[in-house]
Design an enzyme around this catalytic site. Structure first.
Site, PDB file in Angstrom:
ATOM      1  N   HIS A   1       7.836  23.861  34.369  1.00  0.00           N
ATOM      2  CA  HIS A   1       8.398  22.517  34.512  1.00  0.00           C
ATOM      3  C   HIS A   1       8.659  21.921  33.122  1.00  0.00           C
ATOM      4  O   HIS A   1       9.667  21.223  32.910  1.00  0.00           O
ATOM      5  CB  HIS A   1       7.423  21.643  35.300  1.00  0.00           C
ATOM      6  CG  HIS A   1       8.051  20.460  35.953  1.00  0.00           C
ATOM      7  ND1 HIS A   1       7.331  19.574  36.728  1.00  0.00           N
ATOM      8  CD2 HIS A   1       9.314  19.981  35.955  1.00  0.00           C
ATOM      9  CE1 HIS A   1       8.130  18.626  37.181  1.00  0.00           C
ATOM     10  NE2 HIS A   1       9.346  18.843  36.716  1.00  0.00           N
TER      11      HIS A   1
ATOM     12  N   HIS B   1       3.334  24.496  36.084  1.00  0.00           N
ATOM     13  CA  HIS B   1       3.478  23.298  35.251  1.00  0.00           C
ATOM     14  C   HIS B   1       4.192  23.643  33.942  1.00  0.00           C
ATOM     15  O   HIS B   1       5.038  22.876  33.453  1.00  0.00           O
ATOM     16  CB  HIS B   1       2.111  22.709  34.925  1.00  0.00           C
ATOM     17  CG  HIS B   1       1.463  21.962  36.045  1.00  0.00           C
ATOM     18  ND1 HIS B   1       2.102  20.975  36.748  1.00  0.00           N
ATOM     19  CD2 HIS B   1       0.203  22.045  36.574  1.00  0.00           C
ATOM     20  CE1 HIS B   1       1.283  20.480  37.672  1.00  0.00           C
ATOM     21  NE2 HIS B   1       0.129  21.110  37.587  1.00  0.00           N
TER      22      HIS B   1
ATOM     23  N   HIS C   1      -0.755  28.557  39.131  1.00  0.00           N
ATOM     24  CA  HIS C   1      -0.624  27.103  39.268  1.00  0.00           C
ATOM     25  C   HIS C   1      -0.263  26.456  37.929  1.00  0.00           C
ATOM     26  O   HIS C   1       0.735  25.727  37.824  1.00  0.00           O
ATOM     27  CB  HIS C   1      -1.927  26.521  39.809  1.00  0.00           C
ATOM     28  CG  HIS C   1      -1.909  25.036  39.976  1.00  0.00           C
ATOM     29  ND1 HIS C   1      -1.762  24.436  41.203  1.00  0.00           N
ATOM     30  CD2 HIS C   1      -2.024  24.016  39.084  1.00  0.00           C
ATOM     31  CE1 HIS C   1      -1.771  23.117  41.053  1.00  0.00           C
ATOM     32  NE2 HIS C   1      -1.936  22.843  39.771  1.00  0.00           N
ATOM     33  N   GLU C   2      -1.077  26.715  36.922  1.00  0.00           N
ATOM     34  CA  GLU C   2      -0.829  26.077  35.630  1.00  0.00           C
ATOM     35  C   GLU C   2       0.468  26.585  35.006  1.00  0.00           C
ATOM     36  O   GLU C   2       1.173  25.834  34.311  1.00  0.00           O
ATOM     37  CB  GLU C   2      -2.016  26.310  34.687  1.00  0.00           C
ATOM     38  CG  GLU C   2      -3.332  25.746  35.186  1.00  0.00           C
ATOM     39  CD  GLU C   2      -3.273  24.267  35.536  1.00  0.00           C
ATOM     40  OE1 GLU C   2      -2.445  23.542  34.940  1.00  0.00           O
ATOM     41  OE2 GLU C   2      -4.035  23.833  36.410  1.00  0.00           O
TER      42      GLU C   2
END
Length: 699
Positions: free
Chosen positions: A484, A481, A477-478
């Site tokens: 991104h 990010h 999940h992290e």
């Protein structure tokens, strides 16, 4: 050998002459921060005043570009300080934050409520169709103009002064809520001396607890606390219901026990001040004010999403809960319903019995170093990027740094990983930008520096760090990010990377979670930490069989948080000072609960950092909104190949690189070729879809 610091020298006063401009953490002193902030505030104000006082007519270059690129000193100081404030804090850093935050807020309101500055921006905005601006330049101009308007630029001076006062108070309160929760959480620990009370608990959990106890002078005992690697497995595996109750009540009363760290009055004040801000700005509620610029656009659409998902998932969630309660009763549980602190334990018993699987079976195959290789390897398969260890300075011995390179060998950015809990580190997991991506005025691509902060199971004297499948999921999940941020190819920092609307920002992160149970990915790295044997196919089969385990319950739980957030931020009159917060919570999220209400002392709001000290106020629903998007996006990989470079390239080009340079739904449709559908998420969760959600909605 590094030379001694000159007297009065402050390393934060100038750009760094380090590899890729990395922070020289080993040279930064705590005493540097306050003077560096004060200098940066003064310089940024001077830069803004120079824009205001420019005698030339307003242009895109002398107003918008000048405003976009001012404050370099501020970004450098804030980038390091606020990361450390959350990941490696202490009383001195907290004291500095309390001193400097009002000054930062004053600077922010000085800029956002400046009449002459706004008039210059407005003058350029009114000429926008005649300026020949590029799409990204027009986006910057529009965002800047709307930002001034949304901050109160069109208000009378007396209303602006009220907003300034409210902003100062909110900055103090939101900081206090976060710091109180951190300090209150650190107060509690549970020392267990009798091994019988821990019968059946995994060795890995006991080993870590024994190390903690020994560090505190209690050799031969076991010490548990409220950090995730300690709390979560304790609640899942401890057979002693009374001890589970003590842990649960400690966790669910953080910030709510009428002590020096009590947050109850603070969160009431925050909710009322936010409502007051919205009223001044002409909106009936804070939610209406902030949602207008997000994908959802208004509270009605948010509630529509929450209600539709609740209708779809709650019947199955009730069945899931009934099955676990039935197992508990069959096993001798003698109460009519499970108490809140019993749920995780009996859910784990159910999983072990029906799926022959628990986290401890998988943990030996998820040695952290191998997981890092697996996650980095997934990015290499999809995007062709590589991660090379870097020997730049780091802020803690646990932190590792990597130089990230694109498929052509060009530099993408620096990535720091910070995996383990410690004193002074907030719970949870997050990604931060130490340095944003943007293009300098001379056209140089200023690449980002990203930090991933988590609280994983730490190594012990006997074993390396071995993760649960949930921790692997958190890493993915992290890391989404991080991608991104790393892939950003924007001209302007205010539009780059993760600077997107709140209900879109979780798409890249949640998309990565989809690979967590894919056999093709697991087989690429998961191996026993002692023998090197690959993860057995039978364990992967069991993991796949359990993929729908409690998915409906988990959805309802997440929806309940969304309802609670909206309740705090949809108010149209002030909440009373003597508000019964427990009753307010139950009324807000009651329809989404499938377990009995928790004890009267237990409440979530006083430690709900996402909405009261983070950036998710009236935005927590965004996790479910983005989940619809991520499931729909992953269906493209399922259609064209789990490691399809073509799909990954489309996702990178249309979403990861674009930041906020276009409307979020436009970016998504450019990637997918259509609007997203709720069907993929429901199918993934084992829920029979009833209708298209987005297809007939104005979103």
């Amino acid at each position: 050998m590094k030379k001694d610091r000159e007297v009065g020298e402050n390393v934060l006063f100038a750009s760094f002459s380090t590899w890729h401009g990395a922070y020289p953490f080993d040279e930064i002193k705590e005493s540097d921060y306050l003077p560096a902030f004060e200098r940066a505030i003064r310089i940024k104000r001077e830069e803004v005043d120079a824009i205001i006082d420019n005698p030339a007519s307003p242009t895109f270059a002398n107003t918008l570009l000048a405003l976009e690129h001012c404050g370099e000193d501020m970004e450098r100081v804030a980038g390091v300080f606020f990361n450390l404030l959350h990941s490696d804090s202490n009383d001195r850093l907290m004291a500095i934050s309390e001193e400097i935050l009002p000054k930062l807020t004053e600077l922010s309101t000085y800029i956002s409520l400046s009449e002459p500055l706004f008039r210059r921006v407005e003058a350029v905005y009114n000429q926008r169709s005649d300026l020949g601006l590029s799409e990204e330049e027009l986006r910057l101009l529009t965002r800047c103009y709307e930002g001034f308007v949304d901050s109160g630029a069109l208000l009378s001076e007396d209303k602006k002064e009220t907003l300034r006062s409210i902003a100062q108070e909110l900055s103090k309160l939101t900081l206090q809520v976060g710091q109180n929760a951190l300090r209150d959480e650190k107060r509690f620990s549970l020392l267990v001396a009798d091994r019988a009370d821990l019968s059946g608990m995994p060795d890995s959990v006991l080993d870590a607890a024994a190390v903690k106890a020994k560090e505190k002078g209690h050799e031969g005992a076991w010490l548990f606390d409220l950090t995730a690697p300690s709390y979560a497995p304790f609640m899942q595996h401890c057979p002693n219901s009374e001890l589970r109750r003590q842990m649960y009540m400690a966790r669910m009363t953080v910030g709510a026990t009428d002590n020096e760290y009590d947050n109850k009055k603070h969160i009431l004040s925050i909710a009322n001040l936010r409502r007051k801000t919205a009223e001044i700005m002409g909106y009936s509620s804070y939610a209406k004010m902030v949602l207008k610029d997000r994908m959802a656009k208004d509270p009605r659409t948010v509630y529509d999403l929450l209600d539709r998902l609740l209708d779809a998932y709650k019947p199955t969630a009730k069945v899931e809960v009934a099955a676990i309660e039935a197992l508990a009763k069959e096993s001798g549980f003698d109460k009519p319903r499970l108490d809140a602190w019993d749920w995780a334990y009996w859910a784990e018993q159910y999983k072990q019995k029906n799926y022959e699987l628990d986290d401890e079976m998988l943990r030996p195959y998820f040695q952290l170093d191998r997981v890092v290789d697996g996650v980095f390897g997934l990015a290499e398969k999809l995007y062709g990027i590589t991660f090379e260890p870097s020997f730049v300075s780091v802020y803690h011995p646990d932190v590792k740094a990597y130089e990230v390179k694109d498929s052509d060998g060009s530099y993408l950015g620096l990535l720091y990983t910070d995996f383990f809990p410690r004193n002074g580190k907030q719970s949870g997991a997050w990604m931060n930008n130490l340095q944003d991506q943007y293009c300098t005025l001379n056209g140089e691509d200023h690449r980002p520096h990203i930090v991933l902060v988590m609280n994983f199971t730490p190594p012990t004297g006997e074993k390396p760090s071995l993760l649960t499948i949930g921790e692997v999921n958190t890493f993915l999940h992290e890391f989404g990010h991080a991608l991104h941020g790393l892939f950003s190819r924007c001209r302007f920092g205010s539009l780059s990377g993760t600077s997107v609307v709140r209900d879109f920002v979780e798409l890249p992160s949640q998309l990565m979670e989809n690979w967590a149970i894919q056999p093709e990915w697991l087989n690429s790295f998961a191996a026993h930490y002692e023998t090197g044997a690959p993860i057995p196919s039978v364990l992967i089969d069991r993991l796949l069989a359990s993929r729908h385990f409690l998915s409906a319950y988990a959805c309802c739980r997440q929806l309940s948080f969304g309802y609670l957030d909206m309740a705090w931020h949809s108010i149209e009159v002030d909440l009373p000072e003597d508000l019964d917060i427990k009753a307010y919570e139950e009324a807000a999220w009651g329809k989404a609960l499938v377990l009995p209400p928790s004890p009267i002392e237990a409440m979530m709001s006083p430690s709900f950092g996402h909405i009261f000290s983070g950036g998710y106020a009236a935005g927590y629903y965004g996790y479910k909104w983005s989940e619809v998007l991520d499931a729909d996006a992953f269906s493209a990989f399922k259609e064209e190949g789990l490691f399809s470079k073509e799909v990954a390239a489309r996702f990178r080009t249309n979403i990861l690189e674009r930041g906020d340079t276009r409307e979020a739904m436009e970016l998504y449709e450019a990637f997918r070729g259509r609007k997203p559908s709720i069907n993929a998420m429901m199918e993934r969760d084992g829920i029979v879809p009833k209708e298209e959600f987005f297809g007939d909605a104005e979103i």
